[in-house]
Design a protein around this motif. Sequence first.
Motif, mmCIF file in Angstrom:
data_model
loop_
_atom_site.group_PDB
_atom_site.id
_atom_site.type_symbol
_atom_site.label_atom_id
_atom_site.label_comp_id
_atom_site.label_asym_id
_atom_site.label_seq_id
_atom_site.Cartn_x
_atom_site.Cartn_y
_atom_site.Cartn_z
ATOM 1 N N TRP A 353 0.822 -1.217 0.000
ATOM 2 C CA TRP A 353 0.000 0.000 0.000
ATOM 3 C C TRP A 353 0.851 1.260 0.000
ATOM 4 O O TRP A 353 0.502 2.251 -0.641
ATOM 5 C CB TRP A 353 -0.927 -0.010 1.221
ATOM 6 N N CYS A 376 -5.391 -9.564 -0.190
ATOM 7 C CA CYS A 376 -5.048 -8.225 0.305
ATOM 8 C C CYS A 376 -4.377 -7.364 -0.747
ATOM 9 O O CYS A 376 -4.902 -7.171 -1.820
ATOM 10 C CB CYS A 376 -4.233 -8.336 1.578
ATOM 11 N N SER A 377 -3.161 -6.880 -0.463
ATOM 12 C CA SER A 377 -2.554 -5.844 -1.301
ATOM 13 C C SER A 377 -2.248 -6.322 -2.703
ATOM 14 O O SER A 377 -2.128 -5.505 -3.615
ATOM 15 C CB SER A 377 -1.279 -5.311 -0.644
ATOM 16 N N GLY A 380 -5.743 -5.551 -4.089
ATOM 17 C CA GLY A 380 -6.224 -4.224 -3.717
ATOM 18 C C GLY A 380 -5.379 -3.104 -4.268
ATOM 19 O O GLY A 380 -5.900 -2.086 -4.750
ATOM 20 N N GLN A 383 -6.046 -2.791 -8.038
ATOM 21 C CA GLN A 383 -7.367 -2.233 -8.295
ATOM 22 C C GLN A 383 -7.403 -0.736 -8.028
ATOM 23 O O GLN A 383 -8.040 0.026 -8.751
ATOM 24 C CB GLN A 383 -8.411 -2.968 -7.452
ATOM 25 N N GLU A 384 -6.668 -0.322 -6.991
ATOM 26 C CA GLU A 384 -6.639 1.106 -6.684
ATOM 27 C C GLU A 384 -5.917 1.887 -7.782
ATOM 28 O O GLU A 384 -6.368 2.950 -8.198
ATOM 29 C CB GLU A 384 -5.972 1.339 -5.332
ATOM 30 N N VAL A 417 -12.266 -7.413 -2.818
ATOM 31 C CA VAL A 417 -11.300 -6.888 -1.856
ATOM 32 C C VAL A 417 -12.049 -6.265 -0.696
ATOM 33 O O VAL A 417 -12.826 -5.332 -0.874
ATOM 34 C CB VAL A 417 -10.361 -5.861 -2.509
ATOM 35 N N SER A 418 -11.833 -6.781 0.526
ATOM 36 C CA SER A 418 -12.449 -6.240 1.731
ATOM 37 C C SER A 418 -11.514 -5.222 2.358
ATOM 38 O O SER A 418 -10.371 -5.523 2.670
ATOM 39 C CB SER A 418 -12.744 -7.369 2.736
ATOM 40 N N VAL A 419 -11.996 -4.024 2.576
ATOM 41 C CA VAL A 419 -11.184 -2.989 3.206
ATOM 42 C C VAL A 419 -10.807 -3.393 4.626
ATOM 43 O O VAL A 419 -9.689 -3.188 5.087
ATOM 44 C CB VAL A 419 -11.931 -1.645 3.210
ATOM 45 N N CYS A 422 -8.011 -6.156 4.162
ATOM 46 C CA CYS A 422 -6.775 -5.856 3.441
ATOM 47 C C CYS A 422 -6.121 -4.550 3.831
ATOM 48 O O CYS A 422 -4.972 -4.331 3.508
ATOM 49 C CB CYS A 422 -7.057 -5.844 1.940
ATOM 50 N N ASN A 423 -6.839 -3.665 4.471
ATOM 51 C CA ASN A 423 -6.211 -2.416 4.894
ATOM 52 C C ASN A 423 -6.746 -2.067 6.264
ATOM 53 O O ASN A 423 -7.482 -1.103 6.447
ATOM 54 C CB ASN A 423 -6.493 -1.305 3.884
#
Length: 460
Positions: A353, A376-377, A380, A383-384, A417-419, A422-423
């Motif tokens: 991240w 996770c990352s 994620g 995708q971001e 992706v679950s926030v 994963c973050n």
Amino acid sequence: MNQIAGLFTMNVAVLLLLGLGLLEAEGRCFFNRTQEYCVCYNLSQESLGSIIQCLPASVVEFRGGELERYAAFPISGLDSSAIEMLDSLVIRKIIFGDLLVPEILLAQVLRFFSYTQVQELVFESCIFKGRGNWAEMAGQNLPILSLHFHNVTSAPLTGREQDFSSLSSWLETLEELAVTASHVTSLPCGIGRVFRALRSLDMAQNSLGDESLMPAFCKGAFPQLQVLSLQRNNLSSYHSVCKSVQLLRELQHLDLSQNKLMADLSSSCQWPMALRIFNLSNTGLDEVLTPLPPSLEVLDMSCNHLHAVDISLTSLKKLFLSQNMLQAVPSIKNYAMLDTLHLDNNLITELPWDEVKLLGRLWHVDAAGNPYNCSCSGAGGLQELAGMGHLGQGWPQGYTCHSPPRYQGRLVKDVPVSVLQCNSAAVIAPVCIALALLGMGGAIYLVRSRPGLVRPCRRV
């Protein structure tokens, strides 16, 4: 029309080496009006008249033939009508291919190009036979600014300094020269000094070795050279190449790709300060060679065996690291000017991240073809970046999951992706703040509702 064709056949055909295709086989010319391109194959005496349709072309190509039978043919000067016609032609580029050309004939004919507006001359798969007498070209200026030879065979360049000296009035104005795939093993110092205005030199796919570069780029040779390609030669010493080009003060773009380069730890070298673009792709690198030119803006080290990249180039704008063995994204903290990063086809499994945040300020990121871990990352972060519009044309088809097993083979974009999962920092921080505010609010309420809880200290 017959008179024009006759005049063109007798004079212009000689000038443009149209006799090169005078074979027994039938041949003719074909004109593409849309592209203003005319190509002639194996012209014979019977079909030579078809050249008339090439008059409006800006590019003319001649394929097939041999000129040896015309080596002793007397060539006289052109009359005023022929010169006027040549001057009126719009031909800017002429290509000769698959020819046997006696150099003595070429030496006689080349001077007539001064009456044309031809700016680019190309020889492909030609054999130049013998030695020409270039004395008649002394002091002769030509409009040709670009000269290309590809897959040609000729006498060695060594010992031909006098020939180049006779051509110096023209060669001193030449801006672009390419001699590719022609088995060149050396480039004498004296020849390089003739090309005083040359901006671009392409010597790709030859047999130049480390020992031949130093004399080629001696003091006074190619003083205005900005672009140099030494791609796919027999170069091996990174530092020898560096020392050889040190005198090219104006050099901005150097291509050393497809050579097998190795570092010499016992020596050091300073690259030309003007060097901005450096191509080290497919050079067998296991590690980043040093020193690198300090003012680089574009660095290509793709198609190597790099496991890590840790360099600091403050002016770097584009970094190409595709097809290496990188297992992690190199930190870009040291690249304040970077806008493009290519990482496709490496061994990268995820984008952390903190790196995603840095990558988000780039214009273009290409990271397709890596074995992503889509927990996770791994998913994620990609995708971001895709949501920011920074991933290249490979998204989404070029981004697939290799692990965990439940996602293997799926496109990264399709992975949920679950926030919270994963973050966690993005969730825990707001929760902690909310709990702190709630605790403070409760304490204030208790103090106000029960004033006796707070007693002033008594003085002793």
